[in-house]
Design a protein around this motif. Structure first.
Motif, mmCIF file in Angstrom:
data_model
loop_
_atom_site.group_PDB
_atom_site.id
_atom_site.type_symbol
_atom_site.label_atom_id
_atom_site.label_comp_id
_atom_site.label_asym_id
_atom_site.label_seq_id
_atom_site.Cartn_x
_atom_site.Cartn_y
_atom_site.Cartn_z
ATOM 1 N N LYS A 40 0.825 -1.216 0.000
ATOM 2 C CA LYS A 40 0.000 0.000 0.000
ATOM 3 C C LYS A 40 0.858 1.265 0.000
ATOM 4 N N GLN B 49 -4.987 -0.269 -7.735
ATOM 5 C CA GLN B 49 -5.040 0.685 -6.619
ATOM 6 C C GLN B 49 -5.249 2.129 -7.067
ATOM 7 N N LYS C 89 -12.082 -0.229 -5.477
ATOM 8 C CA LYS C 89 -12.337 0.736 -4.400
ATOM 9 C C LYS C 89 -11.260 0.522 -3.326
ATOM 10 N N PRO C 90 -10.970 1.552 -2.499
ATOM 11 C CA PRO C 90 -9.898 1.385 -1.511
ATOM 12 C C PRO C 90 -10.080 0.141 -0.625
ATOM 13 N N GLU C 91 -11.321 -0.146 -0.182
ATOM 14 C CA GLU C 91 -11.515 -1.328 0.690
ATOM 15 C C GLU C 91 -11.223 -2.618 -0.072
ATOM 16 N N GLU C 92 -11.577 -2.624 -1.380
ATOM 17 C CA GLU C 92 -11.323 -3.832 -2.184
ATOM 18 C C GLU C 92 -9.829 -4.052 -2.334
ATOM 19 N N TYR C 93 -9.105 -2.953 -2.566
ATOM 20 C CA TYR C 93 -7.659 -3.071 -2.723
ATOM 21 C C TYR C 93 -7.035 -3.545 -1.406
ATOM 22 N N ASP C 94 -7.516 -2.995 -0.285
ATOM 23 C CA ASP C 94 -6.990 -3.404 1.022
ATOM 24 C C ASP C 94 -7.154 -4.913 1.200
ATOM 25 N N GLN C 95 -8.340 -5.405 0.842
ATOM 26 C CA GLN C 95 -8.597 -6.846 0.996
ATOM 27 C C GLN C 95 -7.685 -7.646 0.065
ATOM 28 N N ARG D 41 -4.286 -7.622 1.572
ATOM 29 C CA ARG D 41 -4.327 -8.369 2.835
ATOM 30 C C ARG D 41 -4.262 -9.874 2.534
#
Ligand code: HEC
Length: 246
Positions: free
Chosen positions: A127, A157, A190-196, A199
């Motif tokens: 990230k 991202q 979306k930012p949450e999708e990229y985070d997942q 992760r």
């Protein structure tokens, strides 16, 4: 006595280790869970698609991966095996030996990267890319200054820009210090999708670093409980033996 044994046993079984901190910028919390098989399966897929072109996992074999992550062997070849055709092979990268001249550095094997750096570091690193025109690939990394790796997930991202803060140095003169990154242009996720997404990769690399980890941890809990119950009986037995002497 009892208390110290319980504490020692718990300490031995807990098995966690603190993630190494890189530089001055605090790492992000990955929230990765090695017991989450769905996440590990997604992480394996993401790794094979986006990382195995350059990075190997030389201590992990495809068939071991299939067994541990509940992936049917028939699904291995079409979905995950891009750099090899035998399930007993270890995961190689598609890179030729001279790739060092392409990047200035050889992409390292990632088998033990999670153990060396910690899972939070991997998450933060993925990230941490930001636009930097002075670098050969046009990007730099918050957690690995002058990183030689291109931002291979940029289309997912989006681009990030660096955030600087004005801070006086030891002698009191002002200087710009890099303190973080912020979104510049959106990507396909979306930012949450990229985070997942990252992760899951970090989680998968944590698994790759120690394939037995999930089992070891659950076994640790079981053994601790067993020892606690066993201790009660041993203690009662001791009392029974000694009651006539005291
Ligand atoms: C185009 C080739 C390429 C691809 C694809 C690639 N990397 Fe890299 N990676 C590199 C190179 C080159 C380095 C060495 C960077 C350095 O030491 O400056 C590196 C270094 C790393 C490191 C070590 C960072 C450190 O602190 O030393 C990690 C972790 C990493 N990559 C993870 C990934 C992951 C996860 C993916 C997939 C999402 C990926 N890489 C995809 C080329 C690549």
């Amino acid at each position: 006595m009892l208390k110290s044994w319980v504490l020692i046993t718990l300490a031995l079984c807990s098995g966690g280790y603190a993630a190494a901190e890189e530089g001055e910028i605090p790492l992000l919390q990955s929230g990765a869970d090695i017991h989450n098989t769905d996440s590990l399966q997604r992480g394996a897929r993401n790794f094979m698609n986006y990382c195995s072109g350059c990075h190997s996992l030389k201590y992990v074999r495809y068939n071991r991966l299939a067994a541990d992550l509940n992936i049917p062997e028939a699904e291995l070849a079409p979905n995950l095996m891009f750099t090899s055709d035998k399930v007993v092979d270890t995961i190689n990268s598609a890179m030729p030996k001279d790739s060092e001249s392409w990047f200035g550095k050889q992409p390292p094997d990632l088998s033990l990267m999670a153990r060396a750096r910690g899972v939070d570091y991997l998450y933060s690193f993925l990230k941490g890319f930001y636009v930097d025109k002075t670098r050969p690939w046009g990007v730099n990394n918050l957690y690995l200054p002058s990183a030689a790796m291109p931002h291979v997930l940029q289309s997912l991202q989006g681009r990030q820009k660096p955030v600087f803060k004005n801070e006086p140095d030891d002698r009191g003169s002002a200087r710009m210090v890099l303190v973080g990154v912020e979104a510049m242009t959106p990507g396909a996720m979306k930012p949450e999708e990229y985070d997942q997404f990252v992760r899951d990769i970090a989680n998968f690399l944590d698994y790759a670093g120690e394939p037995i980890k999930a089992k070891r941890e659950s076994m640790g809990v079981f053994i601790t409980l067993f020892l606690l119950v066993f201790f009660v009986f041993a203690y009662l037995l001791k009392k029974e033996y000694w009651k006539d002497i005291h």
